[in-house]
Structures are given as C-alpha cells and as structure tokens.
Scaffold this motif. Structure first.
Motif, PDB file in Angstrom:
ATOM      1  N   LEU A   5       0.829  -1.196   0.000  1.00 52.58           N
ATOM      2  CA  LEU A   5       0.000   0.000   0.000  1.00 52.58           C
ATOM      3  C   LEU A   5       0.869   1.254   0.000  1.00 52.58           C
ATOM      4  O   LEU A   5       0.530   2.255  -0.628  1.00 52.58           O
ATOM      5  N   PHE A   6       2.003   1.178   0.667  1.00 53.93           N
ATOM      6  CA  PHE A   6       2.914   2.311   0.731  1.00 53.93           C
ATOM      7  C   PHE A   6       3.374   2.721  -0.672  1.00 53.93           C
ATOM      8  O   PHE A   6       3.413   3.909  -0.996  1.00 53.93           O
ATOM      9  N   LYS A   7       3.704   1.739  -1.512  1.00 59.62           N
ATOM     10  CA  LYS A   7       4.156   2.044  -2.867  1.00 59.62           C
ATOM     11  C   LYS A   7       3.042   2.709  -3.674  1.00 59.62           C
ATOM     12  O   LYS A   7       3.273   3.660  -4.411  1.00 59.62           O
ATOM     13  N   ARG A   8       1.813   2.227  -3.523  1.00 57.76           N
ATOM     14  CA  ARG A   8       0.685   2.843  -4.225  1.00 57.76           C
ATOM     15  C   ARG A   8       0.472   4.279  -3.766  1.00 57.76           C
ATOM     16  O   ARG A   8       0.194   5.169  -4.573  1.00 57.76           O
ATOM     17  N   LEU A   9       0.567   4.500  -2.461  1.00 59.61           N
ATOM     18  CA  LEU A   9       0.376   5.854  -1.929  1.00 59.61           C
ATOM     19  C   LEU A   9       1.469   6.800  -2.412  1.00 59.61           C
ATOM     20  O   LEU A   9       1.197   7.952  -2.755  1.00 59.61           O
ATOM     21  N   VAL A  10       2.715   6.331  -2.431  1.00 59.35           N
ATOM     22  CA  VAL A  10       3.819   7.166  -2.900  1.00 59.35           C
ATOM     23  C   VAL A  10       3.599   7.544  -4.359  1.00 59.35           C
ATOM     24  O   VAL A  10       3.759   8.708  -4.751  1.00 59.35           O
ATOM     25  N   ILE A  11       3.204   6.586  -5.174  1.00 61.67           N
ATOM     26  CA  ILE A  11       2.966   6.884  -6.591  1.00 61.67           C
ATOM     27  C   ILE A  11       1.779   7.831  -6.759  1.00 61.67           C
ATOM     28  O   ILE A  11       1.812   8.745  -7.585  1.00 61.67           O
ATOM     29  N   GLY A  51      -0.709  10.357 -16.056  1.00 60.55           N
ATOM     30  CA  GLY A  51       0.003   9.679 -14.971  1.00 60.55           C
ATOM     31  C   GLY A  51      -0.892   8.730 -14.196  1.00 60.55           C
ATOM     32  O   GLY A  51      -0.511   7.587 -13.907  1.00 60.55           O
ATOM     33  N   PHE A  52      -2.098   9.181 -13.864  1.00 60.62           N
ATOM     34  CA  PHE A  52      -3.035   8.296 -13.165  1.00 60.62           C
ATOM     35  C   PHE A  52      -3.492   7.155 -14.063  1.00 60.62           C
ATOM     36  O   PHE A  52      -3.679   6.031 -13.601  1.00 60.62           O
ATOM     37  N   TYR A  53      -3.668   7.435 -15.341  1.00 63.64           N
ATOM     38  CA  TYR A  53      -4.058   6.398 -16.296  1.00 63.64           C
ATOM     39  C   TYR A  53      -3.002   5.287 -16.338  1.00 63.64           C
ATOM     40  O   TYR A  53      -3.325   4.093 -16.273  1.00 63.64           O
ATOM     41  N   ILE A  54      -1.735   5.666 -16.395  1.00 59.92           N
ATOM     42  CA  ILE A  54      -0.658   4.684 -16.419  1.00 59.92           C
ATOM     43  C   ILE A  54      -0.603   3.906 -15.111  1.00 59.92           C
ATOM     44  O   ILE A  54      -0.496   2.677 -15.108  1.00 59.92           O
ATOM     45  N   SER A  55      -0.685   4.596 -13.987  1.00 59.48           N
ATOM     46  CA  SER A  55      -0.556   3.893 -12.701  1.00 59.48           C
ATOM     47  C   SER A  55      -1.744   2.959 -12.458  1.00 59.48           C
ATOM     48  O   SER A  55      -1.551   1.822 -12.013  1.00 59.48           O
ATOM     49  N   LEU A  56      -2.948   3.397 -12.764  1.00 57.97           N
ATOM     50  CA  LEU A  56      -4.108   2.526 -12.567  1.00 57.97           C
ATOM     51  C   LEU A  56      -4.072   1.320 -13.513  1.00 57.97           C
ATOM     52  O   LEU A  56      -4.389   0.204 -13.105  1.00 57.97           O
TER      53      LEU A  56
END
Length: 155
Positions: A5-11, A51-56
């Motif tokens: 979860l930490f990695k998701r929050l950082v991104i 950026g959100f499109y890529i991360s999701l």
C-alpha cells in the motif's frame, strides 16, 4: 504477495505533485516518461490524467497477472511493455494468452441465437466434459420444429 500500500500511496502522491516522476517510477525512462514530460510542460492537467491512467492500468494488470489471467491487449497511449504486461515477462504473458485461447477453444461452439451447438452430424449430440459431466443437445434442425421459424437463415 500484494503490492504494498505504501508504494501505491507514494505513486499517487507523486502523481499529484509531479506526474513525470511517478510515470518514470513505473515505466522507467522511455516513451511514456517523455510523453508525460512534454504534456507537463505544455499543459499540467493532461499530464496528471496520463500519470493516473498509467498507474491505474499498471496496478490493475499486475493484479490480473498475479491471478494468472491474461491482462489484455495493449492500451492506447501506453508504450511501456512493463505497464501493458502488468510487470510480467513477455514469455509469461504469451503463456497466459495461449491459455486463454485454449480455454476458449475448449468450450462448446454455440449458435448466437439459440444457444444450441452448431452443425451436429446427428440429431442428438453428447458433449462430455473433463469432469465427467455429460450434456445432451438437440441438433439445430430439430430445435426449429414447432417454433414457427422456417429453416431459412435469410430473413
């Protein structure tokens, strides 16, 4: 193992503050990173959206690959193999894709309209599945009897 979860929050925080860094953390320095940098210089909001499109997309496909499901075709405006493959190798993605095709071919071939198997050579067909289950189906010619439909397909 789940993505921390930490990695998701950082991104997510980096996507809000400076999207090119978040994109580089996911894809590396490639076309997606350059495209996001250009968008950030020209217009900030589209850069955030990209950026959100890529991360999701990356996290969704990574979850699918971990479950052993083919993640799907490459997405538009994403050039990174890492994102499109969900972090999996090309060999693993090919294996998942071929597994999907094999499972699709293993299913019985059904007609779009009636749900009854097409082109059976006899009037009654037995479909035996791997788990021992037997299924009896009537040929399409018999299914039309008494339904008021003619045997012609051109209507």
């Amino acid at each position: 193992m789940r993505i921390p979860l930490f990695k998701r929050l950082v991104i997510a925080v980096l996507n809000i503050l400076f999207p090119p860094v978040a994109v580089m953390m996911i894809t590396g320095p490639n076309e997606d990173f350059v495209f996001n940098c250009v968008m950030f210089v020209l217009a900030v909001i589209p850069s955030h959206i990209h950026g959100f499109y890529i991360s999701l997309t990356y996290f969704n496909r990574k979850r699918k690959v971990r479950k052993g499901v083919y993640p799907g075709k490459p997405k538009h405006l994403i050039w990174s193999d890492r994102v499109n493959n969900g972090g999996g190798s090309r060999r693993e993605i090919e294996r998942l894709r071929h597994g999907k095709e094999q499972s699709r071919l293993g299913r019985r071939n059904t007609s779009r309209t009636s749900g009854i198997p097409e082109r059976s050579s006899s009037r009654r067909r037995v479909q035996e599945w791997d788990d021992g289950y037997k299924e009896y189906a009537v040929s399409p010619q018999m299914s039309r009897v008494g339904t008021g439909r003619s045997g012609r397909q051109g209507r």
